[in-house]
Structures are given as C-alpha cells and as structure tokens.
Design a protein around this motif. Structure first.
Motif, PDB file in Angstrom:
ATOM      1  N   GLN A 155      14.050 -98.331  34.414  1.00 32.51           N
ATOM      2  CA  GLN A 155      12.755 -98.639  35.303  1.00 32.51           C
ATOM      3  C   GLN A 155      11.734 -97.547  35.403  1.00 32.51           C
ATOM      4  N   CYS A 156      10.634 -97.963  34.735  1.00 35.34           N
ATOM      5  CA  CYS A 156       9.417 -97.126  34.881  1.00 35.34           C
ATOM      6  C   CYS A 156       9.036 -96.869  36.307  1.00 35.34           C
ATOM      7  N   ALA A 157       8.845 -95.283  36.350  1.00 32.60           N
ATOM      8  CA  ALA A 157       8.572 -95.064  37.789  1.00 32.60           C
ATOM      9  C   ALA A 157       7.124 -95.258  38.106  1.00 32.60           C
ATOM     10  N   ASP A 158       6.227 -95.714  37.353  1.00 36.27           N
ATOM     11  CA  ASP A 158       4.912 -95.956  37.442  1.00 36.27           C
ATOM     12  C   ASP A 158       4.573 -97.376  37.833  1.00 36.27           C
ATOM     13  N   CYS A 159       4.983 -98.325  36.694  1.00 36.53           N
ATOM     14  CA  CYS A 159       4.761 -99.707  36.964  1.00 36.53           C
ATOM     15  C   CYS A 159       5.870-100.301  37.487  1.00 36.53           C
ATOM     16  N   LYS A 160       7.179 -99.836  37.800  1.00 39.96           N
ATOM     17  CA  LYS A 160       8.352-100.505  38.292  1.00 39.96           C
ATOM     18  C   LYS A 160       8.835-101.627  37.583  1.00 39.96           C
ATOM     19  N   GLN A 161       8.554-101.534  36.310  1.00 38.69           N
ATOM     20  CA  GLN A 161       8.940-102.552  35.234  1.00 38.69           C
ATOM     21  C   GLN A 161      10.203-102.086  34.749  1.00 38.69           C
ATOM     22  N   TRP A 162      11.220-103.054  34.208  1.00 37.72           N
ATOM     23  CA  TRP A 162      12.325-102.763  33.405  1.00 37.72           C
ATOM     24  C   TRP A 162      12.133-103.003  32.019  1.00 37.72           C
ATOM     25  N   PHE A 163      12.722-101.962  31.212  1.00 38.20           N
ATOM     26  CA  PHE A 163      12.626-102.064  29.847  1.00 38.20           C
ATOM     27  C   PHE A 163      13.880-101.309  29.183  1.00 38.20           C
ATOM     28  N   PRO A 164      14.349-101.787  28.091  1.00 40.58           N
ATOM     29  CA  PRO A 164      15.438-101.383  27.411  1.00 40.58           C
ATOM     30  C   PRO A 164      15.412 -99.628  27.158  1.00 40.58           C
ATOM     31  N   CYS A 165      14.184 -99.399  26.653  1.00 38.15           N
ATOM     32  CA  CYS A 165      13.909 -97.873  26.471  1.00 38.15           C
ATOM     33  C   CYS A 165      12.352 -97.493  26.738  1.00 38.15           C
ATOM     34  N   ARG A 166      12.070 -96.460  26.614  1.00 40.08           N
ATOM     35  CA  ARG A 166      10.549 -96.070  26.778  1.00 40.08           C
ATOM     36  C   ARG A 166       9.694 -96.483  25.715  1.00 40.08           C
ATOM     37  N   LEU A 167      10.255 -96.480  24.342  1.00 37.94           N
ATOM     38  CA  LEU A 167       9.477 -97.022  23.343  1.00 37.94           C
ATOM     39  C   LEU A 167       9.218 -98.361  23.450  1.00 37.94           C
ATOM     40  N   CYS A 168      10.329 -99.245  23.768  1.00 35.39           N
ATOM     41  CA  CYS A 168       9.779-100.562  24.293  1.00 35.39           C
ATOM     42  C   CYS A 168       8.610-100.621  25.257  1.00 35.39           C
ATOM     43  N   HIS A 169       8.915 -99.972  26.422  1.00 38.73           N
ATOM     44  CA  HIS A 169       7.874 -99.796  27.427  1.00 38.73           C
ATOM     45  C   HIS A 169       6.489 -99.492  26.926  1.00 38.73           C
ATOM     46  N   ASN A 170       6.617 -98.507  25.965  1.00 33.86           N
ATOM     47  CA  ASN A 170       5.179 -98.119  25.473  1.00 33.86           C
ATOM     48  C   ASN A 170       4.552 -99.193  24.484  1.00 33.86           C
ATOM     49  N   GLU A 171       5.242 -99.680  23.683  1.00 34.74           N
ATOM     50  CA  GLU A 171       4.647-100.893  22.962  1.00 34.74           C
ATOM     51  C   GLU A 171       4.187-102.094  23.893  1.00 34.74           C
ATOM     52  N   ALA A 172       4.643-102.255  25.033  1.00 36.18           N
ATOM     53  CA  ALA A 172       4.144-103.345  25.676  1.00 36.18           C
ATOM     54  C   ALA A 172       3.215-103.014  26.931  1.00 36.18           C
ATOM     55  N   SER A 173       2.852-101.675  27.028  1.00 39.67           N
ATOM     56  CA  SER A 173       2.049-101.239  28.274  1.00 39.67           C
ATOM     57  C   SER A 173       1.023-100.510  27.817  1.00 39.67           C
ATOM     58  N   ASP A 174      -0.029-100.144  28.523  1.00 40.89           N
ATOM     59  CA  ASP A 174      -1.186 -99.501  28.413  1.00 40.89           C
ATOM     60  C   ASP A 174      -0.806 -97.944  28.903  1.00 40.89           C
ATOM     61  N   HIS A 175       0.102 -97.659  29.375  1.00 40.96           N
ATOM     62  CA  HIS A 175       0.766 -96.439  29.521  1.00 40.96           C
ATOM     63  C   HIS A 175       1.853 -96.010  29.129  1.00 40.96           C
ATOM     64  N   THR A 176       2.108 -94.680  29.237  1.00 41.36           N
ATOM     65  CA  THR A 176       3.494 -94.333  28.450  1.00 41.36           C
ATOM     66  C   THR A 176       4.551 -94.042  29.818  1.00 41.36           C
ATOM     67  N   LEU A 177       5.732 -93.983  29.305  1.00 40.69           N
ATOM     68  CA  LEU A 177       6.752 -94.256  30.443  1.00 40.69           C
ATOM     69  C   LEU A 177       7.116 -92.580  30.481  1.00 40.69           C
ATOM     70  N   ASN A 178       7.032 -91.887  31.738  1.00 44.94           N
ATOM     71  CA  ASN A 178       7.691 -90.490  32.047  1.00 44.94           C
ATOM     72  C   ASN A 178       9.105 -90.466  32.047  1.00 44.94           C
ATOM     73  N   ARG A 179       9.713 -90.104  30.896  1.00 43.86           N
ATOM     74  CA  ARG A 179      11.150 -90.157  30.984  1.00 43.86           C
ATOM     75  C   ARG A 179      12.039 -89.488  31.884  1.00 43.86           C
ATOM     76  N   ASN A 180      11.305 -88.195  32.303  1.00 43.46           N
ATOM     77  CA  ASN A 180      11.806 -87.334  33.480  1.00 43.46           C
ATOM     78  C   ASN A 180      11.648 -87.838  34.772  1.00 43.46           C
TER      79      ASN A 180
END
Length: 424
Positions: A155-180
C-alpha cells in the motif's frame, strides 16, 4: 434496550411471520386445482412472461457474441461491425437499432461496471480491484507482476492505493511510491491486509524468499539473490557486500569485486539516466554494467548497442577490440587514393581514444590518429589549398591529376612543367 437486542427482536418477529405464511405448494391438491382452473388466464400469462424473459436472455447472449472483439478505439473496426449488423436480414429495424446501441454504449457500460466494482468494499475497506490477485505468470499461478515475483501487494503511504510493486504504482500514478514509508501489505492467499512482514500473520504463508524490512521489498525469484546495502540505501542483486560486490564511496554504487583494481572512479556515475533507454540507473531493477571507460549502462542495452556500434555512447571511446577492423581500414585507404583536388586537403582531427590532435591527409574512409593509430577520430577542420591561392599547391605526380587541375582553372608554374605534367 441496546441496539443489538433491538435488531435481534426484529429478526425474531420476521421469523414468526414467515412461519405463519403458507406456501401455495402446501395447499390441498383439490384446492390447488380449483385455483389453477379459475386463474387459468393468469397462469398462462405467467408462462408467456417467462417465455419472453427467456427470449430476451437468448437475444442478449446472441448480441454479446456479435459484439465480441470490437475495438471501440478503432473507428474502422466499429464501422465494419455496424455494417455487419445492418446486413443481417433476420433482424428487424428495432433489433438492429438495439444492437447498435449496445455497441456504442459498451464502453460506458464497462466503465460503470468497473467503477461499481472499485467502490464496493469488504469489511477491511478493500474493493474488488484491491483484493484481485495479480500474477507474474498466470499459467503457472505465480503471484506478483511483470517486475517481481511475490505473494503480496503493498500500500502506498501517500495515496493509500494497493499495487503489486512500486514500479506498477509509478506507471499508473502521477507520483512515486516511497518504499521506506510503506507500512501495510495484502496477502494474495487469504486477501487480508496487515503490517508489512515476511510472512502472513493470518495464513502463515511466506510472501517471498527474500524480504527487506528497510526497503519493504519482497522478491520470490529463485534465480536471483539480493542483499541490502546501507551505503546505497537500497537493495541490490548479488550475494552481498564483501562477497561478490564492494561499495565504491566515490562512485556511490556497489561494484563487482572483479573490477576493484581496474575500475576508474567517476563521482556519482549512476546518478543519471541510461544513455540508451533513458531509465534512471541508480535504483533500476535491470543489471548495470560498466564499460572500459567506466561509464555505466544497462546490460541489456549494452548487448543490443554493441551490435551496431563500438564506441561509448557517453564519451565515444572505443569499448571493444576493433584493431582488426582498423588494420583493414589501413589497407583500404592505401588501395583507394583520393583524386585531385581531395588529395591536397589536410584534415585536423581529434582522437576519441587518446584525446590527441594531429594533422593527416583527408580520406573519405577515415582518418588515422598519428599517436595511437586509431580510426576513432572526428574532424575538427579541413584545410583546402584551392581556397587559398596564395599558398603553393603540392606538386602532383600524375598527368591525370594535372589535367584535373587544369580543368579546375588553377594556374600552373614552371615547377609543374619540370615533371612533364602537361605534356600528353
């Protein structure tokens, strides 16, 4: 009275009312026959209603088969499907209009259906899209995505959406997922959300063979080994620092131990994009290799690049052994002398390999460096004597060149006559 007791009492009253109702199938046979005979019209009406409903269902199934495979984004595909519907003689005008309406509205219907599924949530507040498992290989039921094998979503800490990985999140979103900053994961086996961990706390199954609590990284690929580098701040592919990699403080990246003595440091060398594909290399999931000039690029990009080029895409130095090709050029240059007036031109060249400058005879095949004998050179300037008539032109050796000189309108002096150049 509490709220739960009130609901329990209401439910009990409904049960009592249901027990008092008598089903029509529990009536005596003679009474049931009388009702059926008296309401014959009603019964027949019900049968006709059911037949109409079945017919509508069959028509919907047939319409679905007709409209299958249409790409609404392709106007030609939609136009051909409309023409196909119009050509069906067994359909009346009303049916044709209905099918075409379904065709044109299918995109909106799908949108409403997906939106409804995305808004329906379970007891954990997860919608159907969130709890739908994603696969790295659906045929073999390997969970994950195209980037990683893993048995969970994050789960992304910013948008609270669920994705298989950070790269999938970054491809579908206008912001990057903070892995830490990632805190929660969703197990794809039991579909339960929970704090990020190596194993599911509900079904006790492992989420991946490798798990990093600092990066919140799961990787279940058995062909890869990973480790976390504290200096890089991320996980790398390899057995570990001190085993097969070491961290270079100047370059700011982990390098193979095999290049420890030969590597030339470039400060923050991977803090840039790959010169071939343009992807940021420092935290790239692709393996990064270093050329002899110490410039990095992706290993996959390197394999494709050297098929058509032998120079570094960053500094243009020679990155593979091409001495045999240079020696072939030597023979070709000697075999094909330049005609007049090109044999009078002098090229000032810069060598990409040794960075020296030198003057050499112009030739269309290439220019050889006088220092390192490399043909990996570029022309800085060309001196053309014909553009400077006050400077004497070197004496020519053949009558053919002398005749060409004559046609070019250049005056000749007595020194040319000494060589018999104009005596044919």
């Amino acid at each position: 009275m509490s709220w739960s007791e009130y609901l329990r009492e209401i439910a009990q009253r409904f049960d009592e009312a249901a027990e008092e109702l008598t089903s029509v199938f529990e009536l005596p046979a003679d009474l049931l026959n009388d009702i059926t005979e008296e309401d014959g019209e009603t019964v027949s009406g019900t049968g006709s209603f059911l037949s109409e409903k079945e017919q509508l269902i069959e028509e919907d199934e047939e319409d679905e088969r007709i409209l299958r495979g249409v790409n609404l984004n392709d106007q030609d595909s939609v136009r051909k499907k409309i023409q196909e519907i119009q050509s069906k003689k067994q359909f009346d005008e009303k049916r044709k209009a209905s099918v075409m309406q379904k065709l044109l509205m299918s995109g909106y219907v799908k949108y409403r259906k997906d939106k409804k599924q995305s808004t329906e949530t379970n007891e954990d507040g997860l919608n159907l899209k969130d709890i739908e498992p994603s696969f790295h290989d659906k045929e073999y039921e390997i969970y994950g995505c195209k980037h990683y094998m893993r048995n969970c979503k994050k789960q992304c800490a910013d948008c609270k959406q669920w994705f298989p990985c950070r790269l999938c999140h970054n491809e579908a979103s206008d912001h990057t997922l903070n892995r830490n900053a990632t805190e929660n994961m969703l197990c794809m086996f039991c579909l339960k959300s929970q704090p990020a961990a190596a194993n599911c706390k509900y079904c006790r199954k492992s989420m991946a063979r490798y798990y990093c609590n600092k990066c919140k990284l799961w990787d279940d690929d058995p062909s890869k080994s990973s480790y976390h580098c504290d200096d890089c701040g991320i996980c790398r592919i390899g057995r570990g620092v001190g085993d097969d990699y070491y961290h270079c403080k100047t370059c700011g990246i982990c390098l193979p131990i095999a290049v420890y003595d030969t590597h030339r440091c470039i400060e923050r060398s991977t803090d840039c994009n790959c010169p071939i594909c343009g992807e940021y290399m420092f935290n790239s999931t692709e393996r990064v290799v270093f050329l002899p000039c110490s410039h990095p690029l992706h290993q996959r990009c390197y394999g494709d690049y050297i098929k058509t080029n032998y120079r570094c895409p960053t500094c243009s130095k020679t990155i593979i052994n091409v001495n045999s090709m240079f020696r072939i050029l030597d023979m070709e240059v000697e075999r094909q002398p330049m005609p007049y007036p090109y044999n009078t031109w002098i090229s000032t060249i810069h060598c990409n390999d040794c960075s020296s400058r030198s003057d050499t005879n112009y030739h269309f095949l290439g220019h050889k460096c006088k220092s390192c004998h490399s043909y990996n050179t570029c022309i800085s300037s060309i001196y053309k004597p014909l553009d400077h008539p006050q400077v004497s032109i070197p004496r020519l050796a053949t009558a053919e060149d002398a005749g060409m000189r004559r046609l070019m309108g250049h005056s000749w002096d007595s020194s040319d006559d000494e060589f018999g150049m104009f005596r044919f």
